[in-house]
Design a protein around this motif. Sequence first.
Motif, PDB file in Angstrom:
ATOM      1  N   ALA A 102      28.310  18.381  43.089  1.00 18.89           N
ATOM      2  CA  ALA A 102      28.813  17.051  43.475  1.00 18.89           C
ATOM      3  C   ALA A 102      28.504  16.024  42.388  1.00 18.89           C
ATOM      4  O   ALA A 102      29.344  15.168  42.058  1.00 18.89           O
ATOM      5  CB  ALA A 102      28.194  16.616  44.801  1.00 18.89           C
ATOM      6  N   ALA A 103      27.299  16.119  41.825  1.00 17.14           N
ATOM      7  CA  ALA A 103      26.918  15.161  40.777  1.00 17.14           C
ATOM      8  C   ALA A 103      27.808  15.346  39.543  1.00 17.14           C
ATOM      9  O   ALA A 103      28.297  14.364  38.964  1.00 17.14           O
ATOM     10  CB  ALA A 103      25.447  15.339  40.416  1.00 17.14           C
ATOM     11  N   ALA A 104      28.042  16.602  39.171  1.00 18.15           N
ATOM     12  CA  ALA A 104      28.885  16.861  37.993  1.00 18.15           C
ATOM     13  C   ALA A 104      30.292  16.310  38.206  1.00 18.15           C
ATOM     14  O   ALA A 104      30.860  15.667  37.315  1.00 18.15           O
ATOM     15  CB  ALA A 104      28.931  18.362  37.707  1.00 18.15           C
ATOM     16  N   HIS A 105      30.844  16.525  39.420  1.00 19.65           N
ATOM     17  CA  HIS A 105      32.175  15.987  39.736  1.00 19.65           C
ATOM     18  C   HIS A 105      32.205  14.471  39.562  1.00 19.65           C
ATOM     19  O   HIS A 105      33.137  13.915  38.975  1.00 19.65           O
ATOM     20  CB  HIS A 105      32.536  16.273  41.201  1.00 19.65           C
ATOM     21  N   ALA A 106      31.180  13.809  40.129  1.00 19.27           N
ATOM     22  CA  ALA A 106      31.149  12.337  40.084  1.00 19.27           C
ATOM     23  C   ALA A 106      31.066  11.853  38.635  1.00 19.27           C
ATOM     24  O   ALA A 106      31.760  10.904  38.235  1.00 19.27           O
ATOM     25  CB  ALA A 106      29.973  11.807  40.898  1.00 19.27           C
ATOM     26  N   LEU A 107      30.257  12.520  37.825  1.00 16.58           N
ATOM     27  CA  LEU A 107      30.118  12.106  36.425  1.00 16.58           C
ATOM     28  C   LEU A 107      31.412  12.354  35.660  1.00 16.58           C
ATOM     29  O   LEU A 107      31.856  11.516  34.859  1.00 16.58           O
ATOM     30  CB  LEU A 107      28.955  12.847  35.760  1.00 16.58           C
ATOM     31  N   GLU A 108      32.023  13.509  35.920  1.00 21.15           N
ATOM     32  CA  GLU A 108      33.294  13.831  35.229  1.00 21.15           C
ATOM     33  C   GLU A 108      34.376  12.837  35.633  1.00 21.15           C
ATOM     34  O   GLU A 108      35.159  12.381  34.791  1.00 21.15           O
ATOM     35  CB  GLU A 108      33.722  15.265  35.570  1.00 21.15           C
ATOM     36  N   ASP A 122      18.983  21.076  37.144  1.00 16.99           N
ATOM     37  CA  ASP A 122      19.144  20.106  36.050  1.00 16.99           C
ATOM     38  C   ASP A 122      20.619  19.818  35.772  1.00 16.99           C
ATOM     39  O   ASP A 122      21.459  20.712  35.863  1.00 16.99           O
ATOM     40  CB  ASP A 122      18.534  20.648  34.746  1.00 16.99           C
ATOM     41  N   ILE A 123      20.885  18.575  35.385  1.00 18.59           N
ATOM     42  CA  ILE A 123      22.230  18.189  34.958  1.00 18.59           C
ATOM     43  C   ILE A 123      22.160  17.967  33.451  1.00 18.59           C
ATOM     44  O   ILE A 123      21.324  17.185  32.958  1.00 18.59           O
ATOM     45  CB  ILE A 123      22.676  16.878  35.655  1.00 18.59           C
ATOM     46  N   LEU A 124      22.996  18.678  32.719  1.00 19.27           N
ATOM     47  CA  LEU A 124      22.986  18.601  31.257  1.00 19.27           C
ATOM     48  C   LEU A 124      24.315  18.046  30.765  1.00 19.27           C
ATOM     49  O   LEU A 124      25.331  18.119  31.445  1.00 19.27           O
ATOM     50  CB  LEU A 124      22.817  19.992  30.630  1.00 19.27           C
ATOM     51  N   ALA A 125      24.301  17.516  29.569  1.00 15.06           N
ATOM     52  CA  ALA A 125      25.551  17.261  28.850  1.00 15.06           C
ATOM     53  C   ALA A 125      25.270  17.582  27.393  1.00 15.06           C
ATOM     54  O   ALA A 125      24.237  17.163  26.845  1.00 15.06           O
ATOM     55  CB  ALA A 125      26.025  15.824  29.018  1.00 15.06           C
ATOM     56  N   PHE A 207      30.359  26.809  47.292  1.00 13.81           N
ATOM     57  CA  PHE A 207      30.254  26.057  46.026  1.00 13.81           C
ATOM     58  C   PHE A 207      29.844  26.947  44.849  1.00 13.81           C
ATOM     59  O   PHE A 207      29.711  26.468  43.728  1.00 13.81           O
ATOM     60  CB  PHE A 207      29.240  24.910  46.184  1.00 13.81           C
ATOM     61  N   ALA A 208      29.638  28.228  45.145  1.00 19.11           N
ATOM     62  CA  ALA A 208      29.125  29.131  44.104  1.00 19.11           C
ATOM     63  C   ALA A 208      30.076  29.188  42.905  1.00 19.11           C
ATOM     64  O   ALA A 208      29.645  29.119  41.749  1.00 19.11           O
ATOM     65  CB  ALA A 208      28.884  30.525  44.677  1.00 19.11           C
ATOM     66  N   ALA A 209      31.383  29.265  43.170  1.00 13.62           N
ATOM     67  CA  ALA A 209      32.339  29.367  42.057  1.00 13.62           C
ATOM     68  C   ALA A 209      32.326  28.089  41.220  1.00 13.62           C
ATOM     69  O   ALA A 209      32.354  28.148  39.974  1.00 13.62           O
ATOM     70  CB  ALA A 209      33.736  29.659  42.583  1.00 13.62           C
ATOM     71  N   ALA A 210      32.278  26.939  41.892  1.00 15.57           N
ATOM     72  CA  ALA A 210      32.257  25.659  41.161  1.00 15.57           C
ATOM     73  C   ALA A 210      30.977  25.539  40.340  1.00 15.57           C
ATOM     74  O   ALA A 210      30.978  24.987  39.231  1.00 15.57           O
ATOM     75  CB  ALA A 210      32.390  24.496  42.137  1.00 15.57           C
ATOM     76  N   TRP A 211      29.866  26.059  40.889  1.00 13.23           N
ATOM     77  CA  TRP A 211      28.607  26.012  40.129  1.00 13.23           C
ATOM     78  C   TRP A 211      28.705  26.910  38.896  1.00 13.23           C
ATOM     79  O   TRP A 211      28.344  26.500  37.787  1.00 13.23           O
ATOM     80  CB  TRP A 211      27.417  26.427  41.015  1.00 13.23           C
ATOM     81  N   GLN A 212      29.221  28.133  39.116  1.00 14.72           N
ATOM     82  CA  GLN A 212      29.303  29.092  37.994  1.00 14.72           C
ATOM     83  C   GLN A 212      30.185  28.543  36.867  1.00 14.72           C
ATOM     84  O   GLN A 212      29.932  28.792  35.697  1.00 14.72           O
ATOM     85  CB  GLN A 212      29.907  30.419  38.439  1.00 14.72           C
ATOM     86  N   ALA A 213      31.218  27.806  37.261  1.00 17.88           N
ATOM     87  CA  ALA A 213      32.126  27.256  36.248  1.00 17.88           C
ATOM     88  C   ALA A 213      31.407  26.260  35.339  1.00 17.88           C
ATOM     89  O   ALA A 213      31.871  25.975  34.238  1.00 17.88           O
ATOM     90  CB  ALA A 213      33.313  26.580  36.934  1.00 17.88           C
ATOM     91  N   ARG A 214      30.275  25.727  35.805  1.00 18.28           N
ATOM     92  CA  ARG A 214      29.511  24.742  35.010  1.00 18.28           C
ATOM     93  C   ARG A 214      28.160  25.289  34.565  1.00 18.28           C
ATOM     94  O   ARG A 214      27.313  24.523  34.098  1.00 18.28           O
ATOM     95  CB  ARG A 214      29.303  23.476  35.833  1.00 18.28           C
ATOM     96  N   ASN A 215      27.965  26.585  34.745  1.00 18.84           N
ATOM     97  CA  ASN A 215      26.672  27.200  34.414  1.00 18.84           C
ATOM     98  C   ASN A 215      26.419  27.131  32.907  1.00 18.84           C
ATOM     99  O   ASN A 215      27.103  27.790  32.117  1.00 18.84           O
ATOM    100  CB  ASN A 215      26.683  28.660  34.895  1.00 18.84           C
TER     101      ASN A 215
END
Length: 266
Positions: A102-108, A122-125, A207-215
């Motif tokens: 959810a955090a990654a979506h909001a930032l994107e 952790d949230i990375l960029a 949400f596993a697929a969405a998480w893996q897409a940003r792993n």
Amino acid sequence: MQAHPSEPLSTLVIAAALQVPERFAISLLDSCESSSTLLLERAQHGAACGSVVVCERQTAGRGRRGRSWLSAPGDSLTFSLLWRFPAGMPPPMGLSLAVGVAAAHALEDMGAAGVSLKWPNDILADGAKLGGILVETVSTGGRHVAVIGIGLNIRLPRDIADAVDTEAGALASVMPYAPSRNLLLANLLNGLATLLDEFAHTGFAGFAAAWQARNAHAGLGVRILAEGTAPLEGRCAGVDDDGALLLETAAGMRRIVSGEVSLRKS
Ligand code: ATP
């Protein structure tokens, strides 16, 4: 990075950008030890689902396992959200990973580039840590209650960069402009409410697929560190439906649960 002051945090501005303002009760504090500590106390006294503490100056911000989360007034966004799950729902395994999605979506959505997630929280960029998530759960009357703490670096003061033992980053470096903290908080809360409603039905599996897409470490060699045991080496093969890390080792596939371990790139 351009240095300019943040606009002050304002409950009115935040509320104006919430999709369903009545789902949240926002306390805006100038200073507290830790927004999560305060909200956990409030949870014991019956604070409602959707209670939010946003704090400009945390004097004892917390990460996992007694670690500190550092922040600076004006340059950080630190807040916690209390959420009460429906009665009968199993323990919310993998919630901190789902919150990362959810955090990654909001930032994107706000224009951040190169956002990825590091297991478990952790949230990375561009490989640098710009945010941390701390999910703490309690159970009362057969219902699971989560206090979800999020800390984000809007800008990164030199003293914080020097004090942390990881490579730290900031949103201002991966967005065209440093974002409005009021708008960012509202977007995060909007996304979290949607995610948490869905999570109650699907658990982390949804949400596993969405998480893996940003792993951030998908397919890479990693090392799992735990106190008192030798590091475990392997290849990051993604996550299981409950949020456990799948580690392909010489001795076969291992499931790593997040409790007491840290992941590092090999
Ligand atoms: P790890 O990523 O090593 O597993 P952790 O999950 O145990 O860390 P966190 O809960 O993510 O720890 O957060 C605490 C850690 O994050 C601190 O030990 C510090 O290294 C780092 N840290 C603290 N404040 C910041 C910040 N503002 N920006 C980036 N990193 C920070």
